[in-house]
Design a protein around this motif. Sequence first.
Motif, short mmCIF file in Angstrom:
data_model
loop_
_atom_site.label_atom_id
_atom_site.label_comp_id
_atom_site.label_asym_id
_atom_site.label_seq_id
_atom_site.Cartn_x
_atom_site.Cartn_y
_atom_site.Cartn_z
N SER A 51 -8.11 35.28 -2.83
CA SER A 51 -8.70 34.01 -3.62
C SER A 51 -9.90 33.94 -3.67
O SER A 51 -10.67 34.47 -2.77
N LEU A 52 -10.46 33.06 -4.71
CA LEU A 52 -11.74 32.92 -5.06
C LEU A 52 -12.44 31.36 -4.65
O LEU A 52 -13.00 31.46 -3.75
N GLN A 53 -11.69 30.49 -4.96
CA GLN A 53 -11.99 28.98 -4.74
C GLN A 53 -10.76 28.01 -5.25
O GLN A 53 -9.96 28.47 -5.71
N ASP A 54 -11.08 26.89 -5.10
CA ASP A 54 -10.04 26.04 -5.16
C ASP A 54 -10.72 24.43 -5.58
O ASP A 54 -11.26 24.04 -4.34
N SER A 55 -10.63 23.93 -6.41
CA SER A 55 -11.07 22.68 -6.87
C SER A 55 -10.22 21.85 -7.68
O SER A 55 -10.05 22.41 -8.92
N ARG A 56 -9.76 20.90 -7.40
CA ARG A 56 -8.60 20.03 -8.38
C ARG A 56 -9.26 18.73 -8.61
O ARG A 56 -8.83 17.76 -7.58
#
Length: 790
Positions: free
Chosen positions: A297-302
Amino acid sequence: MPACPPACGARRHRFARVVVAVALATIGLVAVPAAGSGAPAGAAGVTPFDQAATATLRSSPKKAYAHFFTPFPISMDNAPSSADYYATHYLAINGEGGKHAAYGGFLRQRPLPRAPIAGSTWYLEDMKTEVRRAIAAGLDGFTVNMMGLSGVQWDRLQNLLTAAAAVDPGFDIVLMPDAATSVVADRNALAAALATLAAHPSVGRLADGRLIVSPFYAEGPGAAFWSDVISILRTSYGIEVAFVPVFLNYTSHVEAFAPISYGMSVWGGRNPKASTGDALWARDAHARGKIWMQPISLQDSRPRSGVFDEANNTENLRATWQTALDQGAEWVQLVTWNDYTESTQFAPSTGTGWSPIDINAYYLQTWKLGGAPAIVRDAAFVSHRTQFVGAAPTSGHPVRQGLRPGSSPARDGIEVLTFLTAPTPVTMIVGGVPHSYTAPAGVSATWFPLQVGTVSVQMNHADGTATTVTSPYPVTATPYVQDLTYVFASSLREGQRVASDGMPPPVPDTTAPPATTAPPVTTAPPVTTAPPVTTVTTVPPVTTVTTVPPVTTAPPVTTVTTVPPRPPVTAAPTTTARPTVATSTTVYASQSEPQGATEAAPAAGSAAGAAGAVTAVPTVGEPDPAASAGPTTPAVLDTPAATAVTAAPAVGAAALPQLPDSAPTAGGAPTAAPPASPAAPAGVDDVPLRPDDLEPLEPLEPLGPLGAPDLSGVADAPSVADGPGAGADLPGVQRLTSPGNDTGGRSGMLAPAVAAALIATLALSLARRTRQARRALVRTDGTVVVEPHR
């Protein structure tokens, strides 16, 4: 596109991959070769190493897939990128009738724009482009999220199969039913659909012919459901299955699934702290005689869900790859290729550009071929956010993202990730202030505190030349909307090689770059790969950079400029539905793009609608020309994260070079960083409850070598679930949600009586969510445990 004040003019075009020129004339630099920003993955000279030939990579028994999310194709309507559905509805704060205004718009990034394609099969050409890009990045195939057994998502899956067969028959499409949607409502219907797809030559199979089925959120309908599906495929269709479940909660369900599974996987974490837990389950899967598919995974922003993970620039990416190496993972899954609702995409996109797959290709080749490839050209990748974590959006949207519980701590920083053939002086400039250090040969990551202004990097080489790259995305103290994704720029794509003549590093302009439109892209060029690698040279560990101790706080913002309000929109742009062509056995007709998802609510107490009737609420139709286009928000950008990875002894594969992380500074010590952004307000009815919202803070206790986890006294996972794109209103998707959870948008004025009823409903909903939130996993001794969240 609706008009907007001058202050937002540059922002609204931020999604274009622009190259900001350094002031060469001012300091007398003479340009030599330059790399174009539109170069495809796999093109010569865009990575710091020579990529192995596709045949060489595929000769490895290890398989690398990327999770493909059908709701977000390259284009939805083949319209010009400035006026297509992405621009006018998904990126616009008031798009789709204002249903996303509370969190600043549906998306923050989009696929790289292209010019309209002539002909009625443009959507198939876009799928071919996706396949070519993935092959050039070293991938063996896509794990495709199955979100429906008919309709637009089904047609896109069919077209992807057709595109894969046309581009490269060796590229696999692995079937991944999404158990958080209605595809699991009827096991017989699902088995029939899988059997239909299994007849296609591009569907992923093992060498022995078994069909690979790898459901997301496998535990939703339960192991008995999947056992029935496997049995139906065997007895009714003569199809043997290699079953590889992807769990949100591994520990609570592995015992039930082990007897029917070929391998195991988890959706995984999106921050360095959570990602370390993957090693526990990898060891357990191997102890059970199963293969392990490691999430990368790279990143996660929701924005919609009001949460983000701190990926630390590229550190999370490097940490997940290190786990794959250390634990001898047989497969990996990039999570995701193109899920823009969670900002997890690796695909070339606005903001992230090509950098994620270029960096990823280095580690993929290391993992596949047993050693790190030799660095043959110097490269620098710069990553940063365009705003501080605590910055307040001037648009004033109420739903703000807060750090997900259990994440690595939030930080505001700029990372320079270098791949060098020899020690090289490097200068990073932000806001006109230079920070210099010498980067070692090999791979190293250096961190700097975030500051307002333009970010650029210059590497001065021993031959009298310099490589410069300027990020197209300035850092601002007054963002229009909150956007906590990382953006990227690569010296081999957006940068240029210049003759330095002993001149000092350039000082870039601190104003925003000019807004331009990305060059038209019709189809991806043929895949170009390097000749086969016969001898793999492992890059030795990098020594620690001796620099000033890391600075963990950002400088204070001294100037705040309020963005003037946007003028009202008097007319909405006309949205044209995609043309429909006759369906054939190979090319499926393009379908009109629905705005929202059809929500299907299972009976109370059911496990994601495993079996039984599903009652669907009305489906929102295709893009409505009357929908409010609204002022477009800046195409806010995503990017990976980074820091040093401490390599553990590799199991069955060479460990990655250890990356020293350092934080050189120049000038005075910065003061405290802006305050952290508040969490999303509780009870916002357009943000459904999701499994990861219920997860506590701490990971499970470590296992002994190849030991099995202690499952005694652990309660089952919550029944509420979301698939990729959590909480999204997605075209043509029937999503299973918890009973009574209304995810529809709200607009208009309410009469006092109606308002009172709504307040009562919200109070009941909040009480219900409070009760559900207490259904986290609790051991018999009273301690709360959980897997790393998705």
